[in-house]
Design a protein around this motif. Structure first.
Motif, PDB file in Angstrom:
ATOM      1  N   LEU A   3       0.829  -1.209   0.000  1.00  0.00           N
ATOM      2  CA  LEU A   3       0.000   0.000   0.000  1.00  0.00           C
ATOM      3  C   LEU A   3       0.865   1.263   0.000  1.00  0.00           C
ATOM      4  N   PHE A   4       1.927   1.259   0.772  1.00  0.00           N
ATOM      5  CA  PHE A   4       2.817   2.419   0.793  1.00  0.00           C
ATOM      6  C   PHE A   4       3.484   2.609  -0.567  1.00  0.00           C
ATOM      7  N   ARG A   5       3.893   1.510  -1.197  1.00  0.00           N
ATOM      8  CA  ARG A   5       4.512   1.607  -2.520  1.00  0.00           C
ATOM      9  C   ARG A   5       3.518   2.153  -3.535  1.00  0.00           C
ATOM     10  N   LEU A   6       2.279   1.670  -3.495  1.00  0.00           N
ATOM     11  CA  LEU A   6       1.262   2.179  -4.419  1.00  0.00           C
ATOM     12  C   LEU A   6       1.002   3.660  -4.206  1.00  0.00           C
ATOM     13  N   ARG A   7       0.921   4.059  -2.958  1.00  0.00           N
ATOM     14  CA  ARG A   7       0.684   5.473  -2.644  1.00  0.00           C
ATOM     15  C   ARG A   7       1.785   6.341  -3.231  1.00  0.00           C
ATOM     16  N   ARG A   8       3.017   5.907  -3.071  1.00  0.00           N
ATOM     17  CA  ARG A   8       4.152   6.682  -3.606  1.00  0.00           C
ATOM     18  C   ARG A   8       4.135   6.707  -5.127  1.00  0.00           C
ATOM     19  N   ILE A   9       3.831   5.573  -5.756  1.00  0.00           N
ATOM     20  CA  ILE A   9       3.792   5.506  -7.223  1.00  0.00           C
ATOM     21  C   ILE A   9       2.697   6.410  -7.756  1.00  0.00           C
ATOM     22  N   TRP A  10       1.495   6.338  -7.175  1.00  0.00           N
ATOM     23  CA  TRP A  10       0.377   7.120  -7.689  1.00  0.00           C
ATOM     24  C   TRP A  10       0.488   8.588  -7.340  1.00  0.00           C
ATOM     25  N   ALA A  11       1.162   8.927  -6.248  1.00  0.00           N
ATOM     26  CA  ALA A  11       1.309  10.332  -5.866  1.00  0.00           C
ATOM     27  C   ALA A  11       2.399  11.024  -6.676  1.00  0.00           C
ATOM     28  N   ARG A  12       3.373  10.278  -7.163  1.00  0.00           N
ATOM     29  CA  ARG A  12       4.504  10.870  -7.884  1.00  0.00           C
ATOM     30  C   ARG A  12       4.059  11.779  -9.029  1.00  0.00           C
TER      31      ARG A  12
END
Length: 162
Positions: A3-12
């Motif tokens: 979830l943290f990885r997805l958040r970072r990918i989508w927020a970038r």
């Protein structure tokens, strides 16, 4: 961790959109307001700035500024309330509906591409579990007051994680 990885990918990609770019046809904040007005209009008889503030989880003054920006961009219109003459209701303009449609289509196409090589059973399992996870998160939101307290204590004295 996923979830943290997805958040970072989508927020970038959104980070660069936070700063107003006069060359950009639509600001992210406008899209957020368009989504909020649309979603709220499905559930309430009249969408107000206060409802948008709650939907976006921002202060009323911030919501007022965001809504005014979306109105200025031509995505949202302010009309007289049919319930209370002292307030206005918000509705999507034709331009706002078109933006909503293409943004939803773009997002859907992107997500479909991510799972294009998954078999149908995996897609159904993922959708079921993700929906279940989202419903649990909504039913039991994080205790941010407790988190603030734990962080304050950790800052004050050396401690081990609880």
């Amino acid at each position: 961790m996923a979830l943290f990885r997805l958040r970072r990918i989508w927020a970038r990609p959104l980070r660069s959109r936070k700063i107003a770019d006069p060359q950009r046809p639509v600001q992210l904040s406008n899209v957020m307001v368009v989504h909020a007005v649309h979603k709220l209009s499905l559930d309430v008889p009249e969408v107000t700035v206060g409802a948008v503030a709650e939907q976006l989880d921002v202060d009323p003054s911030t919501a007022s500024r965001l809504v005014n920006d979306a109105i200025g961009a031509g995505f949202v219109e302010r009309e007289e309330s049919e319930v209370d003459a002292r307030r206005a209701r918000l509705v999507l303009s034709g331009r706002g509906r078109r933006v909503l449609e293409v943004v939803v289509h773009h997002r859907r196409t992107y997500l479909d591409g991510l799972i294009a090589d998954w078999d149908e059973a995996d897609r159904e399992t993922f959708a079921r579990l993700l929906t279940r996870f989202a419903e649990a998160a909504m039913a039991h939101p994080a205790d941010l007051v407790n988190l603030d307290q734990v962080i304050a204590e950790a800052v004050q004295e050396p401690t081990t994680l609880r």
